[in-house]
Design a protein around this motif. Structure first.
Motif, PDB file in Angstrom:
ATOM      1  N   TYR A 117      -8.117   6.717   1.277  1.00  0.00           N
ATOM      2  CA  TYR A 117      -6.693   7.043   1.263  1.00  0.00           C
ATOM      3  C   TYR A 117      -5.969   6.506   0.031  1.00  0.00           C
ATOM      4  O   TYR A 117      -4.983   7.088  -0.420  1.00  0.00           O
ATOM      5  CB  TYR A 117      -6.022   6.536   2.543  1.00  0.00           C
ATOM      6  CG  TYR A 117      -5.881   5.032   2.654  1.00  0.00           C
ATOM      7  CD1 TYR A 117      -4.693   4.397   2.302  1.00  0.00           C
ATOM      8  CD2 TYR A 117      -6.924   4.238   3.127  1.00  0.00           C
ATOM      9  CE1 TYR A 117      -4.552   3.022   2.413  1.00  0.00           C
ATOM     10  CE2 TYR A 117      -6.790   2.871   3.242  1.00  0.00           C
ATOM     11  CZ  TYR A 117      -5.614   2.259   2.884  1.00  0.00           C
ATOM     12  OH  TYR A 117      -5.483   0.905   2.995  1.00  0.00           O
TER      13      TYR A 117
ATOM     14  N   GLU B  22      -2.025  10.597   6.788  1.00  0.00           N
ATOM     15  CA  GLU B  22      -0.801   9.796   6.733  1.00  0.00           C
ATOM     16  C   GLU B  22      -0.239   9.726   5.321  1.00  0.00           C
ATOM     17  O   GLU B  22       0.980   9.727   5.129  1.00  0.00           O
ATOM     18  CB  GLU B  22      -1.070   8.387   7.268  1.00  0.00           C
ATOM     19  CG  GLU B  22      -1.291   8.345   8.773  1.00  0.00           C
ATOM     20  CD  GLU B  22      -1.732   6.977   9.256  1.00  0.00           C
ATOM     21  OE1 GLU B  22      -1.743   6.028   8.443  1.00  0.00           O
ATOM     22  OE2 GLU B  22      -2.065   6.867  10.449  1.00  0.00           O
ATOM     23  N   GLU B  23      -1.119   9.676   4.325  1.00  0.00           N
ATOM     24  CA  GLU B  23      -0.649   9.646   2.938  1.00  0.00           C
ATOM     25  C   GLU B  23       0.111  10.930   2.599  1.00  0.00           C
ATOM     26  O   GLU B  23       1.159  10.891   1.935  1.00  0.00           O
ATOM     27  CB  GLU B  23      -1.825   9.457   1.972  1.00  0.00           C
ATOM     28  CG  GLU B  23      -2.451   8.080   2.007  1.00  0.00           C
ATOM     29  CD  GLU B  23      -1.478   6.976   1.610  1.00  0.00           C
ATOM     30  OE1 GLU B  23      -0.564   7.227   0.783  1.00  0.00           O
ATOM     31  OE2 GLU B  23      -1.620   5.853   2.130  1.00  0.00           O
TER      32      GLU B  23
ATOM     33  N   SER C 150      -4.681   5.584  13.922  1.00  0.00           N
ATOM     34  CA  SER C 150      -5.793   5.928  13.047  1.00  0.00           C
ATOM     35  C   SER C 150      -6.620   4.709  12.697  1.00  0.00           C
ATOM     36  O   SER C 150      -6.131   3.593  12.596  1.00  0.00           O
ATOM     37  CB  SER C 150      -5.261   6.553  11.759  1.00  0.00           C
ATOM     38  OG  SER C 150      -4.417   5.650  11.094  1.00  0.00           O
TER      39      SER C 150
ATOM     40  N   LYS D   4      -6.051   8.304   7.819  1.00  0.00           N
ATOM     41  CA  LYS D   4      -5.277   7.625   6.787  1.00  0.00           C
ATOM     42  C   LYS D   4      -4.928   8.569   5.643  1.00  0.00           C
ATOM     43  O   LYS D   4      -3.866   8.455   5.029  1.00  0.00           O
ATOM     44  CB  LYS D   4      -6.063   6.425   6.248  1.00  0.00           C
ATOM     45  CG  LYS D   4      -6.068   5.210   7.149  1.00  0.00           C
ATOM     46  CD  LYS D   4      -4.701   4.556   7.139  1.00  0.00           C
ATOM     47  CE  LYS D   4      -4.800   3.069   7.388  1.00  0.00           C
ATOM     48  NZ  LYS D   4      -3.479   2.417   7.329  1.00  0.00           N
TER      49      LYS D   4
ATOM     50  N   ASP E 264      -9.124   2.335  10.357  1.00  0.00           N
ATOM     51  CA  ASP E 264      -9.136   1.906   8.970  1.00  0.00           C
ATOM     52  C   ASP E 264     -10.092   2.807   8.195  1.00  0.00           C
ATOM     53  O   ASP E 264     -11.259   2.930   8.543  1.00  0.00           O
ATOM     54  CB  ASP E 264      -9.594   0.439   8.894  1.00  0.00           C
ATOM     55  CG  ASP E 264      -9.422  -0.144   7.513  1.00  0.00           C
ATOM     56  OD1 ASP E 264      -9.387   0.639   6.539  1.00  0.00           O
ATOM     57  OD2 ASP E 264      -9.339  -1.376   7.412  1.00  0.00           O
ATOM     58  N   ALA E 265      -9.581   3.428   7.147  1.00  0.00           N
ATOM     59  CA  ALA E 265     -10.380   4.416   6.422  1.00  0.00           C
ATOM     60  C   ALA E 265     -11.420   3.790   5.511  1.00  0.00           C
ATOM     61  O   ALA E 265     -12.242   4.491   4.946  1.00  0.00           O
ATOM     62  CB  ALA E 265      -9.458   5.310   5.591  1.00  0.00           C
TER      63      ALA E 265
ATOM     64  N   SER F 261     -10.291  11.423   7.219  1.00  0.00           N
ATOM     65  CA  SER F 261      -9.726  10.149   7.662  1.00  0.00           C
ATOM     66  C   SER F 261      -8.264  10.344   8.034  1.00  0.00           C
ATOM     67  O   SER F 261      -7.495  10.918   7.257  1.00  0.00           O
ATOM     68  CB  SER F 261      -9.841   9.121   6.535  1.00  0.00           C
ATOM     69  OG  SER F 261      -8.976   8.029   6.775  1.00  0.00           O
TER      70      SER F 261
ATOM     71  N   SER G 276       0.800   5.151  14.483  1.00  0.00           N
ATOM     72  CA  SER G 276      -0.427   5.938  14.456  1.00  0.00           C
ATOM     73  C   SER G 276      -1.581   5.065  14.916  1.00  0.00           C
ATOM     74  O   SER G 276      -1.614   3.869  14.673  1.00  0.00           O
ATOM     75  CB  SER G 276      -0.730   6.398  13.032  1.00  0.00           C
ATOM     76  OG  SER G 276      -0.231   7.660  12.802  1.00  0.00           O
TER      77      SER G 276
END
Length: 263
Positions: free
Chosen positions: A153, A185-186, A109, A182, A111-112, A180, A107
């Motif tokens: 996240y 993704e969680e 993405s 992130k 950094d949140a 986000s 990914s």
């Protein structure tokens, strides 16, 4: 421990991989599958993944289970390693096997930790991370509704394991815009919630979902879902293109099934 390579004969290889469907845990199945792929030559790895993806799209028996295991992309990164994944990615581009690239790429993405908190109320926004994580564990429906708006996240990871969290809350988190990547993704990496079709659909319809996640989730969309995706104008062009191909393929399959079952 030395891993013995499975047969490279096409039929023998597929039978060898399909035997892994007996593993009920999707993460363990994914890691077992990638361990067997690891022992194959690079060109066979690409062929095997492409076959699994294609047959999963066709709902062939067993292949959806294998593809679901491959969705746990951490297995690919952890076992094959970044150098081999980079080589496989280059080979995919050379061989016009771009449909499996999302499985091989990370990914992108951000950094949140620097992501703003546009929805979290002022009573929570200024609390330290540890305290917000503690609040996410509380079996308090009112607090769940408030903390579900957190864009950190690590807070969302804790919240997803809260036994009082319900599917509607997860859908709301997955559909939040902006969000986000992130956080997305969680949800994607949570075995309990990503198994729900409505959660998958919420993620794929969110334009902030990382492209590689959206492309992997396409396999699980039905004809109506795909039509809804194609009616959107804010999703990634590559997702729209792949969605169009899947819609055409599944529409033909549905029409053939209907004709075969006419009295």
């Amino acid at each position: 421990m030395v891993i013995q390579p499975p047969s490279t004969d096409e039929q023998g290889l597929q039978e060898n991989l399909l035997s892994l469907c007996a593993i009920s845990d999707v993460t363990q199945r994914g890691f077992a599958l990638v361990r067997r792929l690891w022992a194959l030559p690079d060109e066979k790895v690409i062929e095997a993944i492409h076959t699994i993806q294609t047959k999963a799209h066709q709902r062939s028996e067993g292949y959806t289970s294998l593809y679901n295991g491959l969705m746990r992309s951490s297995a690919l990164r952890g076992i094959l390693g970044p150098d081999r994944l980079c080589k496989l990615t280059a080979m995919c581009k050379e061989r016009d096997a771009s449909s499996i690239l999302p499985l091989l790429t990370e990914s992108t993405s951000a950094d949140a930790r620097g992501f703003e908190q546009p929805f979290l109320d002022s009573g929570l926004k200024d609390l330290p991370l540890g305290m917000r994580k503690a609040l996410a564990r509380r079996p308090d429906f009112a607090m769940i509704q408030r903390i579900a708006k957190d864009q950190e996240y690590r807070v969302v990871r804790v919240l997803l394991d809260n036994p009082r969290l319900i599917e509607a809350d997860v859908i709301k988190i997955g559909a939040t815009r902006p969000t986000s990547p992130k956080v997305i993704e969680e949800i994607f990496n949570n075995r309990k919630w990503i198994s729900r079709h409505r959660v998958k659909k919420a993620l794929i319809l969110n334009p902030h979902t990382p492209l590689n996640i959206s492309l992997q989730l396409l396999t699980y969309m039905n004809v109506c879902d795909l039509r809804q995706i194609l009616d959107r104008s804010d999703l990634h062009p590559q997702l729209m293109e792949e969605g169009g191909a899947r819609h055409a393929e599944k529409s033909l399959s549905f029409e053939a099934y209907t004709l075969d079952n006419v009295d």
